[in-house]
Design an enzyme around this catalytic site. Structure first.
Site, PDB file in Angstrom:
ATOM      1  N   ASP A 491       0.869  -1.175   0.000  1.00 23.88           N
ATOM      2  CA  ASP A 491       0.000   0.000   0.000  1.00 23.88           C
ATOM      3  C   ASP A 491       0.910   1.230   0.000  1.00 23.88           C
ATOM      4  OD1 ASP A 491      -2.293   1.596   0.249  1.00 23.88           O
ATOM      5  OD2 ASP A 491      -2.038   1.672   2.418  1.00 23.88           O
ATOM      6  N   LYS A 492       0.400   2.361  -0.442  1.00 19.19           N
ATOM      7  CA  LYS A 492       1.238   3.562  -0.494  1.00 19.19           C
ATOM      8  C   LYS A 492       1.086   4.422   0.753  1.00 19.19           C
ATOM      9  CE  LYS A 492       0.101   7.265  -2.832  1.00 19.19           C
ATOM     10  NZ  LYS A 492       0.298   8.412  -1.884  1.00 19.19           N
ATOM     11  N   THR A 493      -0.116   4.928   0.958  1.00 13.53           N
ATOM     12  CA  THR A 493      -0.329   5.921   2.000  1.00 13.53           C
ATOM     13  C   THR A 493      -0.174   5.298   3.382  1.00 13.53           C
ATOM     14  OG1 THR A 493      -1.920   6.991   0.537  1.00 13.53           O
ATOM     15  CG2 THR A 493      -1.924   7.674   2.847  1.00 13.53           C
ATOM     16  N   THR A 839      -5.964  -1.536   8.140  1.00 15.61           N
ATOM     17  CA  THR A 839      -7.369  -1.112   8.236  1.00 15.61           C
ATOM     18  C   THR A 839      -8.052  -1.256   6.881  1.00 15.61           C
ATOM     19  OG1 THR A 839      -6.556   1.155   7.991  1.00 15.61           O
ATOM     20  CG2 THR A 839      -7.051   0.407  10.206  1.00 15.61           C
ATOM     21  N   ASN A 840      -7.669  -0.412   5.899  1.00 11.58           N
ATOM     22  CA  ASN A 840      -8.270  -0.529   4.565  1.00 11.58           C
ATOM     23  C   ASN A 840      -7.897  -1.828   3.869  1.00 11.58           C
ATOM     24  OD1 ASN A 840      -9.164   2.018   4.964  1.00 11.58           O
ATOM     25  ND2 ASN A 840      -7.709   2.995   3.600  1.00 11.58           N
ATOM     26  N   ASP A 841      -6.788  -2.431   4.304  1.00 15.30           N
ATOM     27  CA  ASP A 841      -6.209  -3.532   3.531  1.00 15.30           C
ATOM     28  C   ASP A 841      -6.478  -4.903   4.129  1.00 15.30           C
ATOM     29  OD1 ASP A 841      -4.995  -1.435   2.039  1.00 15.30           O
ATOM     30  OD2 ASP A 841      -3.418  -1.313   3.527  1.00 15.30           O
TER      31      ASP A 841
END
Length: 1192
Positions: A491-493, A839-841
């Site tokens: 992931d980046k952010t 979280t998002n991932d």
């Protein structure tokens, strides 16, 4: 009845069974008939005089062994137990047992009892259920006719939750109590004897006891009893450690406390373990620091929750009530968890009581009203505990491959045993009993006693090492996958870029696309949007929330206070009150707020909507789109900045609280006025470049998967060297001129509307080129957006599967699409790693072979010397962290399938001599492990529900550690199998051909041989993995050309040297007058015995020296000082004995003086054996021992 499809995400299948009568057990009844037949045949048909007693007793022994194995397999395998002792049932009313098979890597199959309770309520059927891994499964007798997990109230409509009144009478409470049980996380450790029985009936322990019994049959009682006592003590020590570990896990459970519950139309004080799904409770900040007792849906009153102990999210999360969502939409726990669901095990750090004019139920203690969704082990915290308890922990290599490897060795053992029996029975006076024992021992040497210890040691050592580095693992079976990885996804952010964001200014306000206006000089409307459109909250410690929103609020120089009031630090502007939020959604890519503020001296209140989000989403909501809209945000994105579009609109008239609640998001987010682009710089983390460089150079493909703008993502990937060529992005033709509708648009099936386009628009390639993906991958790097992914997956599936592994950047993808990327790569046969923020991932992290969540929540990992470079050929540096790791030795070889003559007696003496220091060493290390390293026991707060691996450091450097330990585990396994295979092959030959030649060792010789074996296995386990990552990849499996070829050729070299020396030494012996060798005579000092001892010692030392792997994955033999000294000393000692330089030493070890001519041959062949095996292994390694990175 056997289910044909998964019962749940944890249970693959179930089968109904009932227990057979004892005499009908297939491990009892048939054998009773066989024993009776044997007795009738022996005593009735032939009689005592005519019976061949040797054959009869061997047949009886074979039947006893088969029955014992059948009974033991009932303990070892649930499938065998159900086959031999149970019968299948198709009618659930007749079944008493259920065989439950879990989904892969979720524990082991079990036989559990079916339970029955009388039904209450409307159902006329008795309730039939069973419990598996702390989960309850109930039989649906009325509709589905199958077992299902208990149905918790998690799929009702929002209206039902809001209008719920809890349990209104005792009958409802009693029925719910029977259905759901207590809200407890009880983990009762088994008592000592139960755990000891489990270990004492394990295959390895039984195998050791079987070897002990063979020694007893050969009259070596002292050694056998001593070894058995050692086995029992060692297993008892492990059981005590296991009890302590289970006690640690038990303490993770929730402790009951008093809470307010709405039952029977009034508020009551109850213990939290009495809560039931469907209860209404009052939840709020606890002065005692109590955690949330179960999974809840927030109905009334917002609150802020610290989820660090469960999800690892370092930023407290704002939870909004669902009181305004009185619709018929069904609750989706996965979708709504971030906003409305409070997980058990988390802490409420701030809450706001519902207003007094709220309709319906309101907590009497000014808490927030919440609805109990799930209790006990069905909560998110319970699921994490079950993962820790039941996930597979003892897998280090492919079990099928291990079994095949043992069969490969068994082939040679059977040949050896057949040879011994065939040749041995030619002597009519030879003891058949001893001959049978020898054949049995040859077969046992195929499964070396070190095998299970070495297998578990590889993973256990890696677990401890990772824990020392602040990386916690709840599914240890995944560690070896770290050595097989093909694609590493990031992931980046927050993963590669830092949270220290810098607001660069506002763009798009004037016609110049390159002009940036300072935030302080922006218009009043822009300042109001920045100050009000966020999810920040004020706690005692200060404002908390998204780092991006904190940076924006700081830049505009406003501050937030309690009650969602935002005030300017300077100037005469009035405060803003945030009245309502439509929270950010990954699917919608935007958020909006309704705020009130006062204008002018009149103090009149005005209402406005403020919106921010992805430029392409906001574009379709504007009344008028500026002409340079696309040019500005694309220009800024190309420079690597993160871009958010800002917009607002005035809301007419005074608005009541009810009107605010009834506002629809679609109405708020339309006809907006543009307020500029917020331009934010996202600097890379300090070590991101080095971490990605190391991973790329260690033969891995690296991919970025982010929800950010494709231009920004491509810029960051270029900085990190993930992309190094011209990057093509798959776009719709003229897509820039098309606006994004708020409604889901119908996707055109024509790929003519899509094209691959360079960032600077200098290159365009058709969506599906004529030459396929080669036209793209030969010259360009590729970037796919979520929308483009959807198009290819739906309409160009074949091309999608072929091109997806070659894509370097995935941008503007939703969490579900991140998961799709990982699952597609996995289905295509690539070993994948996903690194994200947890979280998002979550979906992608869980579906990857290795998922690593970077969390910075509770504990601080002690600083260690950073790995400046983790790629060869730089010399390895000493890693202080590795020096502090507890070093676990391999278990001493307590029982060896040795020779049944003087060699056996020598082994007895050798093991007694070798075990004394070994035991002390082992006891000391176990004590250190007991006091110092609870590392393998993963605790709550260390692990998270996000992924199998949890790093307490936010640095992506941890990925190198995971890969390093994974590679080390693979290499250790391969190295172990090579050494054990050669030992087994040499033992099979020694115990067959040489045994029949009457070759024996003296007690001192066998003692020395046994000591060397124990010392080498002890020291070989001391090797530490390197602090560097090599470009070379380890071989991914046991069965490969290199391993099979090197083992066979090394054995051939050993065999050739041994055969030649035996032949030469036999020529020096006086001719024998006896036709058959006397295998029972005592040891004599002869040239043959001395020669075989020396070549045997040389082969043993060479096996360790040649097959020790070392660089580039672990410390070399030169760095493993103790093993090096042991091997060098052994070689010198062998040379001294063979050369006759030290006659006193040779006499002490009962070595004869060799004739000068033969002595030269002996020394030459000993040296030749070492050199030949070294050359063979290194040649095989050079030709076949390198694993190549799989092409994309």
């Amino acid at each position: 009845m056997e289910s044909e499809f998964p019962v749940s995400e944890d249970v693959q299948s179930i089968r109904l069974l009932s227990r057979r009568a004892l005499w009908m057990h297939l491990n009892i009844g048939p054998f009773g008939i066989a024993y009776a037949t044997w007795a009738i045949t022996v005593f009735g048909v032939y009689g005592k005089e005519e019976t061949n007693w040797e054959v009869s007793l061997i047949a009886l022994a074979a039947m006893v062994v088969v029955q014992l194995l059948a009974s033991l397999f009932c303990l070892w395998s649930v499938h065998v137990n159900s086959l031999l002792r149970c019968r299948a049932e198709s009618d659930v009313s007749k079944a008493t047992l259920v065989k439950v098979t879990p989904t892969p890597n979720n524990g082991f199959p079990e036989l559990v009892s079916l339970r029955r309770t009388e039904s209450t309520g409307e159902s006329r059927y008795p309730r039939i259920w069973f419990e598996f891994q702390k989960m309850k499964y109930v039989y649906d007798a009325e509709e589905k006719k199958r077992f299902e997990p208990v149905d918790f109230p998690t799929r009702r409509t929002m209206r039902e939750y809001v209008e719920s009144r809890g349990y209104e009478n005792d009958e409802q409470i009693e029925e719910a109590s029977k259905k759901f049980g207590k809200n407890r996380l009880d983990i009762e450790p088994p008592d000592f004897w139960a755990l000891f029985y489990e270990r004492a009936t394990a295959p390895f322990f039984v195998f050791q006891v079987f070897c002990v019994s063979l020694w007893c049959l050969d009259e070596y009682w002292y050694y056998s009893l001593f070894t058995l006592a050692m086995l029992v003590v060692f297993e008892a020590t492990l059981v005590k450690q296991q009890q302590k570990n289970l006690s640690v896990i038990r303490d993770m459970g929730l402790k009951p406390y008093t809470i307010q519950v709405y039952r029977e139309k009034k508020w009551k004080s109850l213990q939290t373990d009495e809560l039931l799904p469907g209860d209404l409770i009052s939840i709020g900040r606890s002065k005692e620091g109590d955690v949330v007792p179960c999974d809840l849906l927030l109905l009334k009153g917002p609150c802020i929750v610290d989820e660090a102990m469960l999800t690892g999210e370092s930023v407290p999360q704002m939870k909004e009530p669902v009181e305004n969502r009185t619709s018929d939409d069904e609750l989706d726990v996965e979708k709504d968890q971030k906003l409305h669901v409070i997980f058990g095990g988390t802490k409420v750090v701030q809450h706001t009581a519902p207003s007094k004019d709220t309709d319906g139920i309101r907590p009497s203690n000014n808490g927030c009203l919440a609805y109990v969704l799930r209790t006990g082990f069905n909560t998110s915290q319970g699921k994490l505990l079950r993962t820790i308890l039941y996930s597979v922990k003892r897998v280090t290599a492919n079990n099928l491959e291990t079994f095949g490897f043992i069969l490969f060795l068994l082939f040679f053992a059977i040949i050896s045993a057949t040879y011994v029996w065939t040749e041995g029975t030619k002597d009519p006076n030879r003891n058949r009993y001893k001959l049978f024992l020898q054949c049995t021992l040859i077969l046992t040497c195929v499964v070396p006693p070190e095998l299970p210890i070495e297998l578990s040691l590889a993973v256990n050592t890696s677990l401890i090492a990772l824990t020392k580095l602040g990386i916690f693992c709840t599914e240890p079976f995944r560690i070896p996958f770290g050595g097989k990885l093909d694609v590493c996804c990031f992931d980046k952010t927050g993963t590669l870029t830092s949270d220290n964001l810098v607001v660069k200014g506002i763009a798009g306000i004037n016609e110049n696309v390159d002009t940036l206006v300072a935030v302080s000089d922006a218009s009043n409307q822009t300042s109001l949007v920045l100050a009000s459109c966020h999810s920040l909250v004020q706690l005692d410690e200060g404002s908390v929330g998204d780092p991006l929103e904190k940076a924006a609020l700081k830049a505009v120089d406003w501050s937030i206070s309690r009650g969602d009031i935002v005030t300017p630090r300077k100037g005469l502007r009035q405060s803003i009150k945030i009245l309502h939020r439509f929270h950010f959604s990954s699917a919608l890519k935007r958020m909006s707020c309704v705020v009130s503020h006062q204008k002018g001296a009149t103090g009149e209140t005005f209402y406005m909507a403020t919106v921010k989000g992805a430029p392409e989403m906001i574009k379709g909501m504007l009344k008028k789109v500026p002409e340079n809209y696309d040019a500005v945000h694309q220009r800024m994105s190309q420079q690597g900045a993160r871009i958010l579009a800002l917009a607002y609109k005035e809301l007419a008239g005074e608005m009541s609280t009810r009107e605010l609640r009834e506002l629809r998001r679609d109405d708020v987010e339309r006809d907006l006025d543009f307020a500029g682009f917020l331009v934010i710089s996202c600097p890379l983390k300090d070590d991101s470049k080095m971490a990605i460089k190391d991973i790329r150079k260690s033969s891995h493909h690296v991919t970025m998967i982010t929800g950010d703008n494709p231009l920004t993502a491509c810029h960051v990937s270029s900085e990190l060297k993930i992309t190094s060529r011209t990057t093509l992005i798959l776009k719709k033709i003229n897509g820039a001129a098309k606006s994004f509708s708020l409604k889901i648009q119908s996707e055109s099936s024509s790929s003519d509307e899509w094209t691959w386009e360079a960032i600077d628009q200098s290159v365009q390639v058709p969506c599906v080129p004529e030459r396929g993906k080669k036209s793209l991958t030969e010259k360009y790097d590729l970037c796919l957006t979520g929308e483009a992914m959807m198009h290819l997956a739906n309409y160009e599936r074949k091309f999608f599967n072929s091109v997806l592994p070659s894509v370097k950047v995935f941008a503007r993808v939703s969490p579900k699409q991140k998961e799709q990327v990982i699952t597609t790569l996995r289905d295509l046969g690539y070993y994948t790693l996903m690194c994200g923020d947890g979280t998002n991932d979550v979906g992608a992290l869980k579906h990857a072979h290795v998922g690593v969540a970077l969390l910075t929540s509770t504990k601080t990992v002690p600083k260690r010397r950073s790995v400046e470079s983790s790629v060869d050929p730089s010399p390895p540096k000493k890693d202080p962290s590795s020096q502090q790791q507890p070093k676990l030795p391999a278990e001493p070889r307590i029982v060896s399938a040795g020779k049944l003559n003087r060699v056996a007696k020598g082994r007895v003496a050798s093991n007694r001599a070798a075990d004394a220091p070994g035991r002390k060493k082992l006891e000391k290390l176990l004590k250190e492990l007991d006091e110092e390293t609870e590392a393998p026991i993963v605790k709550l707060g260390d692990a998270s529900i996000a992924s199998p691996f949890t790093s307490k450091s936010s640095s992506p450097k941890c990925i190198a550690h995971v890969i390093k330990q994974g590679r080390c585990t693979l290499v250790t396994t391969l190295q172990m199998f090579k050494i054990l295979a050669l030992n087994a092959l040499i033992a099979a030959y020694s115990q067959s051909v040489l045994y029949l030649d009457g070759i024996k060792f003296s007690d001192s010789q066998a003692t020395c041989q046994g000591m060397l074996l124990a010392v080498c296995f002890l020291f070989i386990s001391r090797s530490q993995p390197l602090t560097t990552l090599s470009k070379e990849r380890p071989l991914p499996n046991i069965f490969n050309v290199y391993t099979l070829l090197t083992v066979c050729l090394q054995f051939a070299a050993h065999f050739g040297c041994l055969f030649f020396l035996v032949k030469e030494s036999k020529a020096l012996l006086p001719p024998s007058t006896e036709e058959f060798v006397d295998l029972e005579k005592d040891f004599e000092m002869t040239v043959l015995n001395s020669t075989v001892f020396l070549i045997g010692m040389t082969m043993q030392v060479s096996t360790f020296a040649v097959n020790y792997k070392g660089h580039p994955f672990m410390a070399s033999l030169r760095e493993n000082k103790v093993l090096l000294y042991a091997i060098v000393a052994s070689y010198l000692w062998i040379v001294l004995l063979a050369s006759g330089v030290a006659p006193d030493l040779a006499s002490q070890f009962e070595i004869v003086e060799f004739p000068p001519e033969f002595q030269k041959k002996l020394v030459l062949i000993l040296g030749l054996d070492c050199i030949a095996t070294l050359v063979i292994d290194r040649t095989c390694q050079f030709l076949f021992g390198r694993s190549k990175l799989r092409a994309l």
